[in-house]
Design a protein around this motif. Structure first.
Motif, PDB file in Angstrom:
ATOM      1  N   TRP A   1       0.816  -1.215   0.000  1.00  0.00           N
ATOM      2  CA  TRP A   1       0.000   0.000   0.000  1.00  0.00           C
ATOM      3  C   TRP A   1       0.852   1.269   0.000  1.00  0.00           C
ATOM      4  O   TRP A   1       0.406   2.328  -0.457  1.00  0.00           O
ATOM      5  N   ASN A   2       2.109   1.166   0.488  1.00  0.00           N
ATOM      6  CA  ASN A   2       2.964   2.359   0.534  1.00  0.00           C
ATOM      7  C   ASN A   2       4.352   2.118  -0.047  1.00  0.00           C
ATOM      8  O   ASN A   2       5.251   2.929   0.121  1.00  0.00           O
ATOM      9  N   ARG A   3       4.532   0.989  -0.752  1.00  0.00           N
ATOM     10  CA  ARG A   3       5.862   0.668  -1.248  1.00  0.00           C
ATOM     11  C   ARG A   3       5.771  -0.402  -2.332  1.00  0.00           C
ATOM     12  O   ARG A   3       4.724  -1.019  -2.541  1.00  0.00           O
ATOM     13  N   VAL A   4       6.904  -0.626  -2.999  1.00  0.00           N
ATOM     14  CA  VAL A   4       7.037  -1.735  -3.931  1.00  0.00           C
ATOM     15  C   VAL A   4       8.334  -2.459  -3.590  1.00  0.00           C
ATOM     16  O   VAL A   4       9.382  -1.840  -3.377  1.00  0.00           O
ATOM     17  N   SER A   5       8.265  -3.776  -3.487  1.00  0.00           N
ATOM     18  CA  SER A   5       9.420  -4.599  -3.134  1.00  0.00           C
ATOM     19  C   SER A   5       9.849  -5.404  -4.359  1.00  0.00           C
ATOM     20  O   SER A   5       9.018  -6.017  -5.041  1.00  0.00           O
ATOM     21  N   THR A   6      11.139  -5.384  -4.633  1.00  0.00           N
ATOM     22  CA  THR A   6      11.682  -6.083  -5.789  1.00  0.00           C
ATOM     23  C   THR A   6      12.815  -6.996  -5.353  1.00  0.00           C
ATOM     24  O   THR A   6      13.695  -6.580  -4.593  1.00  0.00           O
ATOM     25  N   VAL A   7      12.817  -8.232  -5.830  1.00  0.00           N
ATOM     26  CA  VAL A   7      13.907  -9.167  -5.591  1.00  0.00           C
ATOM     27  C   VAL A   7      14.636  -9.381  -6.914  1.00  0.00           C
ATOM     28  O   VAL A   7      14.045  -9.817  -7.899  1.00  0.00           O
ATOM     29  N   VAL A   8      15.924  -9.029  -6.932  1.00  0.00           N
ATOM     30  CA  VAL A   8      16.735  -9.131  -8.144  1.00  0.00           C
ATOM     31  C   VAL A   8      17.698 -10.305  -7.988  1.00  0.00           C
ATOM     32  O   VAL A   8      18.358 -10.447  -6.955  1.00  0.00           O
ATOM     33  N   SER A   9      17.780 -11.145  -9.012  1.00  0.00           N
ATOM     34  CA  SER A   9      18.607 -12.347  -8.969  1.00  0.00           C
ATOM     35  C   SER A   9      19.693 -12.297 -10.034  1.00  0.00           C
ATOM     36  O   SER A   9      19.583 -11.578 -11.026  1.00  0.00           O
ATOM     37  N   GLY A  10      20.758 -13.059  -9.826  1.00  0.00           N
ATOM     38  CA  GLY A  10      21.840 -13.192 -10.784  1.00  0.00           C
ATOM     39  C   GLY A  10      22.456 -14.568 -10.696  1.00  0.00           C
ATOM     40  O   GLY A  10      22.326 -15.260  -9.679  1.00  0.00           O
ATOM     41  N   LYS A  11      23.165 -14.966 -11.747  1.00  0.00           N
ATOM     42  CA  LYS A  11      23.735 -16.310 -11.790  1.00  0.00           C
ATOM     43  C   LYS A  11      24.853 -16.504 -10.771  1.00  0.00           C
ATOM     44  O   LYS A  11      25.136 -17.638 -10.372  1.00  0.00           O
ATOM     45  N   GLU A  12      25.523 -15.402 -10.380  1.00  0.00           N
ATOM     46  CA  GLU A  12      26.668 -15.526  -9.488  1.00  0.00           C
ATOM     47  C   GLU A  12      26.489 -14.706  -8.210  1.00  0.00           C
ATOM     48  O   GLU A  12      27.461 -14.217  -7.641  1.00  0.00           O
ATOM     49  N   GLN A  13      25.279 -14.578  -7.759  1.00  0.00           N
ATOM     50  CA  GLN A  13      25.023 -13.821  -6.529  1.00  0.00           C
ATOM     51  C   GLN A  13      23.766 -14.332  -5.859  1.00  0.00           C
ATOM     52  O   GLN A  13      22.927 -14.988  -6.481  1.00  0.00           O
ATOM     53  N   GLY A  14      23.632 -14.014  -4.583  1.00  0.00           N
ATOM     54  CA  GLY A  14      22.395 -14.300  -3.885  1.00  0.00           C
ATOM     55  C   GLY A  14      21.352 -13.253  -4.228  1.00  0.00           C
ATOM     56  O   GLY A  14      21.666 -12.171  -4.759  1.00  0.00           O
ATOM     57  N   ASP A  15      20.098 -13.564  -3.951  1.00  0.00           N
ATOM     58  CA  ASP A  15      19.014 -12.615  -4.225  1.00  0.00           C
ATOM     59  C   ASP A  15      19.196 -11.351  -3.383  1.00  0.00           C
ATOM     60  O   ASP A  15      19.591 -11.410  -2.217  1.00  0.00           O
ATOM     61  N   ARG A  16      18.895 -10.198  -3.987  1.00  0.00           N
ATOM     62  CA  ARG A  16      18.951  -8.915  -3.282  1.00  0.00           C
ATOM     63  C   ARG A  16      17.571  -8.264  -3.364  1.00  0.00           C
ATOM     64  O   ARG A  16      16.971  -8.206  -4.437  1.00  0.00           O
ATOM     65  N   GLN A  17      17.080  -7.814  -2.226  1.00  0.00           N
ATOM     66  CA  GLN A  17      15.761  -7.189  -2.156  1.00  0.00           C
ATOM     67  C   GLN A  17      15.914  -5.666  -2.068  1.00  0.00           C
ATOM     68  O   GLN A  17      16.653  -5.147  -1.239  1.00  0.00           O
ATOM     69  N   PHE A  18      15.200  -4.977  -2.957  1.00  0.00           N
ATOM     70  CA  PHE A  18      15.188  -3.521  -2.957  1.00  0.00           C
ATOM     71  C   PHE A  18      13.753  -3.058  -2.687  1.00  0.00           C
ATOM     72  O   PHE A  18      12.822  -3.496  -3.374  1.00  0.00           O
ATOM     73  N   ILE A  19      13.592  -2.202  -1.694  1.00  0.00           N
ATOM     74  CA  ILE A  19      12.274  -1.679  -1.345  1.00  0.00           C
ATOM     75  C   ILE A  19      12.257  -0.180  -1.612  1.00  0.00           C
ATOM     76  O   ILE A  19      13.071   0.567  -1.051  1.00  0.00           O
TER      77      ILE A  19
END
Length: 308
Positions: free
Chosen positions: A123-141
């Motif tokens: 309701w007040n934000r958007v959360s994004t999980v970005v993935s890559g072949k050589e990294q762990g998932d990173r969450q950006f809010i």
């Protein structure tokens, strides 16, 4: 960029000389030379723009109420040859940008794709999980008020290392016509370090241990044996943490899976830097390469700190 500026400066000097000098022959020469230099400057500028600055929309997502839109964009080309891919998230409401997050993805030198992100609207934000072949998932809010957060997750493409390992093993099972149930039982067998008990991985573990001793790791640090996202063996052989800032530095000893020696394995020693929240705070530095002779069990220091 430096080459572009030099070419542009040279072309400007020639064109200025063409304007100021009155002798027809020299004037003509400087005009032609200035035009040629300008042409090369434009070509160089276009190349620099494509490599470092061009923005490509990879994907986008609209909020359920239609008031906000989030763009997933790639900036320039990935670092050559297998370096980071530069990207950014841009949150907009109408034509107004209310949030932007610039970051990199360790994606084996590949371009980003819509499969590299997942979006969840609040309701007040958007959360994004970005993935890559050589990294762990990173969450950006990104919050609608302009605030931002970043978190390092313990998954990759939504899966833990254990889940990925089991998935890879199931694929191998089907290829070799082995029983899935029997294979899963074998997967669950690990040693006291949580490392697979199979003969292949235990051999890698002995090699990692031997090279660590050869390097002369800190005797007070207990080596952490791990598997990468592609199930390649590596070990964390040292960790230094700043008690004041919480920042840390780790040395990772990693199998070079691209090395094709028949009786040797090659390992690369890399230095990683992490912020207090566990996210990588700097680019990975290559420290050295080592060869392990599988027959004589000897370790050789290659005295190389670049990919070769």
């Amino acid at each position: 960029m430096v080459i572009f500026l030099i070419l542009l400066l040279i072309s400007v000097i020639h064109i200025a000389g063409c304007i100021r000098i009155k002798k027809p022959a020299i004037k003509t020469f400087l005009g032609i030379a200035g035009g040629i230099w300008m042409f090369f400057a434009l070509i160089c500028g276009w190349f620099v723009f494509e490599i470092d600055y061009k923005i490509v929309n990879v994907d986008s997502s609209e909020s359920p109420d239609g008031t906000h839109e989030l763009y997933f964009q790639q900036v320039g080309e990935p670092d050559w040859p297998f370096g980071y891919t530069h990207a950014r998230l841009v949150l907009k409401t109408g034509r107004t940008t209310i949030g932007k997050y610039i970051f990199y993805i360790a994606n084996d030198g590949a371009n980003t794709s819509p499969e590299d992100w997942k979006v969840a609207w609040g309701w007040n934000r958007v959360s994004t999980v970005v993935s890559g072949k050589e990294q762990g998932d990173r969450q950006f809010i990104l919050y609608f008020n302009g605030e931002k957060e970043e978190h390092q997750l313990k998954t990759q493409y939504g899966m833990t290392e254990t889940e990925k390992y089991k998935k890879n093993q199931r694929v191998n099972d089907s290829d070799s016509n082995q029983s899935i149930n029997q294979k899963e039982e074998n997967e669950l067998q690990v040693d006291e370090d949580g490392y697979p008990l199979s003969e292949k991985y235990q051999a890698y573990k002995q090699e990692l241990s031997a090279i660590s001793k050869f390097i002369g790791k800190d005797s007070d640090f207990e080596i952490e044996y791990r598997l990468s996202a592609k199930a390649y063996p590596y070990a964390v052989i040292s960790r230094e943490t700043d008690s004041a800032t919480g920042e840390s530095k780790e040395l990772h000893l990693i199998l070079n899976e691209q090395y094709d020696g028949r009786s040797e394995h090659e390992y690369v020693l890399e230095e990683y830097h992490y912020a207090a929240d566990g996210t990588e705070s700097a680019s990975v530095n290559i420290v050295n390469f080592y060869l392990f002779d599988c027959n004589t069990l000897e370790v050789t220091d290659e005295h190389i700190n670049t990919w070769h």
